[in-house]
Design an enzyme around this catalytic site. Sequence first.
Site, mmCIF file in Angstrom:
data_model
loop_
_atom_site.group_PDB
_atom_site.id
_atom_site.type_symbol
_atom_site.label_atom_id
_atom_site.label_comp_id
_atom_site.label_asym_id
_atom_site.label_seq_id
_atom_site.Cartn_x
_atom_site.Cartn_y
_atom_site.Cartn_z
ATOM 1 N N GLY A 200 -19.092 0.097 5.470
ATOM 2 C CA GLY A 200 -18.878 -0.756 4.303
ATOM 3 C C GLY A 200 -19.479 -0.311 2.996
ATOM 4 N N GLY B 293 -17.223 4.960 6.616
ATOM 5 C CA GLY B 293 -15.950 5.646 6.372
ATOM 6 C C GLY B 293 -15.926 6.188 4.960
ATOM 7 N N ARG B 294 -15.675 5.268 4.031
ATOM 8 C CA ARG B 294 -15.465 5.632 2.629
ATOM 9 C C ARG B 294 -16.611 6.465 2.033
ATOM 10 N NH1 ARG B 294 -12.279 2.016 -0.596
ATOM 11 N NH2 ARG B 294 -12.843 0.428 0.927
ATOM 12 N N ARG C 30 -3.613 2.545 -2.907
ATOM 13 C CA ARG C 30 -4.727 1.657 -3.279
ATOM 14 C C ARG C 30 -4.540 0.925 -4.617
ATOM 15 N NH1 ARG C 30 -9.343 2.680 -3.906
ATOM 16 N NH2 ARG C 30 -10.224 1.021 -2.647
ATOM 17 N N CYS D 293 10.670 3.094 -7.361
ATOM 18 C CA CYS D 293 11.396 2.054 -8.087
ATOM 19 C C CYS D 293 10.773 0.681 -7.880
ATOM 20 C CB CYS D 293 12.854 2.062 -7.661
ATOM 21 S SG CYS D 293 13.598 3.613 -8.129
ATOM 22 N N GLU D 294 9.548 0.528 -8.326
ATOM 23 C CA GLU D 294 8.862 -0.769 -8.303
ATOM 24 C C GLU D 294 7.949 -0.814 -9.515
ATOM 25 O OE1 GLU D 294 7.079 -2.640 -5.054
ATOM 26 O OE2 GLU D 294 8.280 -1.608 -3.544
ATOM 27 N N TYR E 105 -8.942 6.450 2.589
ATOM 28 C CA TYR E 105 -7.801 5.513 2.530
ATOM 29 C C TYR E 105 -6.736 6.022 1.551
ATOM 30 C CZ TYR E 105 -11.430 2.811 4.813
ATOM 31 O OH TYR E 105 -12.428 2.414 5.669
HETATM 32 N N1 LLP Z 1 -15.912 -0.417 10.830
HETATM 33 C C1 LLP Z 1 -14.939 -1.337 10.891
HETATM 34 C C2 LLP Z 1 -14.872 -2.234 12.041
HETATM 35 C C3 LLP Z 1 -13.998 -1.420 9.836
HETATM 36 O O1 LLP Z 1 -13.045 -2.348 9.886
HETATM 37 C C4 LLP Z 1 -14.088 -0.525 8.744
HETATM 38 C C5 LLP Z 1 -13.119 -0.580 7.649
HETATM 39 C C6 LLP Z 1 -15.123 0.422 8.737
HETATM 40 C C7 LLP Z 1 -16.021 0.452 9.798
HETATM 41 C C8 LLP Z 1 -15.306 1.419 7.635
HETATM 42 O O2 LLP Z 1 -15.577 0.817 6.428
HETATM 43 P P1 LLP Z 1 -15.982 1.687 5.152
HETATM 44 O O3 LLP Z 1 -17.322 2.327 5.439
HETATM 45 O O4 LLP Z 1 -14.927 2.713 4.953
HETATM 46 O O5 LLP Z 1 -16.027 0.720 4.053
HETATM 47 N N2 LLP Z 1 -7.813 0.384 2.987
HETATM 48 C C9 LLP Z 1 -8.923 -0.276 2.307
HETATM 49 C C10 LLP Z 1 -10.183 -0.298 3.158
HETATM 50 C C11 LLP Z 1 -10.020 -0.956 4.505
HETATM 51 C C12 LLP Z 1 -11.271 -0.970 5.338
HETATM 52 C C13 LLP Z 1 -11.008 -1.437 6.719
HETATM 53 N N3 LLP Z 1 -12.127 -1.398 7.618
HETATM 54 C C14 LLP Z 1 -9.157 0.422 0.975
HETATM 55 O O6 LLP Z 1 -8.436 1.359 0.648
HETATM 56 O O7 LLP Z 1 -10.036 0.018 0.219
#
Ligand code: LLP
Length: 420
Positions: free
Chosen positions: A240, A277-278, A314, A343-344, A372
């Site tokens: 997160g 992740g991010r 995004r 086309c949006e 993402y």
């Molecule tokens: N763990 C779980 C259970 C999750 O659902 C997620 C992300 C993560 C870890 C990793 O989170 P991060 O560290 O990346 O914040 N597509 C969206 C983001 C969706 C996140 C979904 N879950 C965007 O482009 O902002």
Amino acid sequence: MDYFEYRGGVLHVENVPMPRIAEEVGTPVYIYSRATLERHAQVFKQALSGLPRTHIAFAIKANPNIAVLKVLAKQGYGADVVSGGEIARALAAGMKAEDIVFSGVGKTRAELQYGLDVGIGQFNLELEEEGAVLAQLAHASGKTASAVLRVNPDVDAGTHAKISTGKSENKFGVPISEAKGIFERLAGRPGLNLRGVALHIGSQLFDLAPLEAAYRRIGELVAELRAEGHVIDRVDLGGGLGVPYERDKVPPSPADYGAMVERVAKDWDVTLMFEPGRVIVGNAGVLLTKVIWVKPGVLRPYIIVDAAMNDLARPAMYDAWHDFEAVVPTGERINANIAGPVCETGDTFAMNRDIDAMKAGDLGIFRTAGAYGATMASTYNSRALVPEVLVDGDQFAVVADRVMPETLIAAERVPDFLKD
Ligand code: LLP
């Protein structure tokens, strides 16, 4: 910190000038920097080094490219996966099954069985019934599934509603008030080693306070579960942490985050699991695009680029900001809208933005597109699926092909009843 820098007025990725990639691979294309990926992986690891037992499982939904996963596997990272497909990718990248965490609110029986067959290290249960089914499947296969129960701590992470997961009305986890009862009913079932709890409250978090509140709640739950005689040796703290999409908006650093976790969880006497992740991949990737037209607009010009919402969803999906810069800036600046060919009306990357002046044929990048980005791409408007390139020092390689419409058409069938 990243390795996308201007040298001699030309944007480079590590030692490779961007125009060279555009020439050889074409545009649009995602470009990742290995050195940046490695640096981020190390910084995050370092931030947790004051904690006794940790395991980092990269949330591969953020960037499941196998070459990217390989870079992270070499840094000792495991994977957090949410589908059978993601399990297959993590394994293909050489990650060990025992280092894989299987999250996801809708794992099918077939996916649970696949996870058991390959020996997944941790199943994150989303509901009681899933635990019962997993226990049954494992028992029938002569195995014991290692699992934790995901709880929903009911905190507002203060992020975009579409990526907030820890409020009671969200679909994720079991209500924290019900966790003890569920634990009691599931623990000790043959086939199941229920050994801890998990949470994840949302993504792109800019405030550590809600996260800290959630971690404290889960710490109390661990104490209560132990008081009832359960053995708890794992707590999964999710992912997160946010990244700076806009340069003047700076999120908490991994070090700030690590210090907070130490403050709250150092003495829990468990293995702490993390699912970033991010924060690992976001700034390690950009989307390179070429200007097709500069179209005069009523208020300001539209810079029409060859990337679109199908390549980087995004902005259209979350109104997300991505910095846009010319690869060879002239120093001249303009106020413009940046839009793709789809086309949006929503296929815009930025409206009313001060950017480098651009003309048809010029190259530009959207920054912070490593998370993402490519993974959410589609072929909408029958556009090609966007390719990916990994740079390593002086060299680069295409790590995902541009999948052309002809290939997609070849996968479709006209049934006999429609044939002339
Ligand atoms: N763990 C779980 C259970 C999750 O659902 C997620 C992300 C993560 C870890 C990793 O989170 P991060 O560290 O990346 O914040 N597509 C969206 C983001 C969706 C996140 C979904 N879950 C965007 O482009 O902002």
